[in-house]
Design an enzyme around this catalytic site. Structure first.
Site, PDB file in Angstrom:
ATOM      1  N   GLU A  72       0.844  -1.189   0.000  1.00 38.70           N
ATOM      2  CA  GLU A  72       0.000   0.000   0.000  1.00 38.70           C
ATOM      3  C   GLU A  72       0.886   1.248   0.000  1.00 38.70           C
ATOM      4  O   GLU A  72       1.866   1.343   0.744  1.00 38.70           O
ATOM      5  CB  GLU A  72      -0.885   0.004   1.252  1.00 38.70           C
ATOM      6  CG  GLU A  72      -1.750   1.237   1.417  1.00 38.70           C
ATOM      7  CD  GLU A  72      -2.621   1.195   2.665  1.00 38.70           C
ATOM      8  OE1 GLU A  72      -3.550   2.019   2.752  1.00 38.70           O
ATOM      9  OE2 GLU A  72      -2.381   0.343   3.552  1.00 38.70           O
ATOM     10  N   LYS A 159      -9.036   3.071  -2.948  1.00 39.27           N
ATOM     11  CA  LYS A 159      -9.523   2.627  -1.645  1.00 39.27           C
ATOM     12  C   LYS A 159     -10.882   3.265  -1.355  1.00 39.27           C
ATOM     13  O   LYS A 159     -11.011   4.492  -1.375  1.00 39.27           O
ATOM     14  CB  LYS A 159      -8.501   3.004  -0.572  1.00 39.27           C
ATOM     15  CG  LYS A 159      -8.685   2.346   0.788  1.00 39.27           C
ATOM     16  CD  LYS A 159      -7.497   2.693   1.677  1.00 39.27           C
ATOM     17  CE  LYS A 159      -7.508   1.926   2.986  1.00 39.27           C
ATOM     18  NZ  LYS A 159      -6.307   2.204   3.803  1.00 39.27           N
ATOM     19  N   CYS A 193      -5.703  -2.725   2.563  1.00 38.13           N
ATOM     20  CA  CYS A 193      -5.664  -2.657   4.017  1.00 38.13           C
ATOM     21  C   CYS A 193      -7.028  -2.977   4.615  1.00 38.13           C
ATOM     22  O   CYS A 193      -7.616  -4.009   4.304  1.00 38.13           O
ATOM     23  CB  CYS A 193      -5.126  -1.293   4.455  1.00 38.13           C
ATOM     24  SG  CYS A 193      -4.340  -1.313   6.102  1.00 38.13           S
TER      25      CYS A 193
END
Length: 352
Positions: A72, A159, A193
């Site tokens: 990430e 995201k 994540c």
């Protein structure tokens, strides 16, 4: 399954770690070699980080990897320990300057850095999954970019739900960037994540047929491994989780960059993110990792026949679903604050 250390001459602290999988004599079962990269960003220095990415990519390719997954925010950086001067009702001058520098280190998509990443993928003949900080005007997004082995940019995933203070510095992705790309080595997608903890997002990806589930992360806690194993079992897919391994010295020194929430200044060699990168099979078997020891290339051979064997037991969007009782609607169109009627819609890559 034993990990076999391999000598390395790169600038990572350890050589790649392979878990060799015996494919037997079944010619119908395709195998591919995949690598997750565990390494730190060179913070505030995007050109140097791109150089480091190429060194790591070249090394992974030299060991036969066909798919390479980076952590990430590898390009642009994960601003661990920073609060950007934010308190309720106030933003400090230093925090605003910190954001200016962070914005400057981000990349445009498309843009010259994307072109360079595409060229790397083509040069080393690998499928590349890269975590970046994307700059769209003056809003930043935590994004994953996908490239094929011919050097083509396939598309991106933004995201959809930044975590906690991340919401101060990153925008929110929408349903238009939840791709699963059909490639000769399998159907590839990613969640970043803690959005991996969102059951409905996972369900959408399973419905698109994901086979190689990439999970770039910044979470190095032991409990992250349980989430990765669960996703592999739930989705009947390979899970490749890549995290950075960072020490305090990988970030700018104080007072330019401060790690808040610590009782005292951290020594330069203090580990601030311990990695934990891992590769897990659809049966829940750990094929490689987790590694908490330093920067490393962590690799395994993926027997794609494992997917069908796992789906025979449990297919969450097939024979183990009850759509007449439980179903999901995904709004996968772009959401924009302003729409001009003269604009034509533009698609991005071939995706499901």
């Amino acid at each position: 399954m034993a990990l076999i250390p391999t000598n390395s001459h790169s600038q990572v602290n350890e050589g790649p770690r392979f878990a060799e999988v015996d494919m037997g004599a079944d010619s119908s079962a395709t195998s591919i070699r995949a690598t997750v990269v565990q390494a730190s960003t060179i913070f505030y220095d995007t050109p140097a980080t791109l150089d480091k990415a190429e060194r790591l990519l070249a090394e992974a390719a030299s060991y036969g990897s066909q798919l390479v997954v980076f952590p990430e925010a590898f390009i642009g950086g994960y601003p661990r320990g920073s609060n950007f001067g934010v308190t309720v009702g106030n933003r400090t001058a230093k925090g605003k300057e910190d954001f200016r520098k962070y914005h400057a280190a981000a990349i445009d998509v498309p843009g010259p850095e994307v072109d360079r990443l595409a060229a790397m993928a083509g040069k080393y003949k690998v499928y590349l999954v890269m975590g970046v900080i994307e700059r769209d005007g003056y809003t930043l997004y935590c994004t994953v970019l996908f490239f094929d082995s011919q050097g083509r940019y396939l598309g991106k995933h933004r995201k959809v739900m930044p975590t906690a203070l991340e919401r101060v510095i990153w925008g929110f992705g929408d349903g238009s960037t939840i791709p699963v790309f059909e490639t000769p080595i399998g159907k590839i997608g990613a969640a970043i994540c803690w959005e991996n903890k969102m059951p409905l997002l996972r369900m959408a990806m399973y419905a698109k047929g994901i086979e190689i589930y990439c999970a770039p992360t910044a979470d190095s806690r032991d409990v992250w491994q349980a989430s990765m194993t669960h996703i592999a079992l739930e989705g009947g897919c390979f899970v490749l989780s890549a995290n950075q391994f960072c020490r305090r010295k990988d970030y700018p020194p104080p007072p330019e960059y401060l790690f808040l929430g610590t009782e005292e200044d951290l020594p330069p060699d203090s580990v601030v993110c311990a990695g934990g990168s891992v590769i897990i099979s659809p049966s829940g078997t750990v094929l490689a990792g987790p590694n908490y020891e330093g920067e490393a290339l962590i690799s395994a051979d993926l027997d794609l026949g494992e997917i069908a064997r796992a789906k025979f037991d449990f297919d969450v969007v097939g024979h183990y679903s009850r759509p007449e009782v439980l179903s999901l609607v995904v709004r996968d169109h772009p959401t924009r604050p302003v729409t001009f009627t003269s604009e034509s819609e533009k698609g991005e890559g071939t995706q499901k």
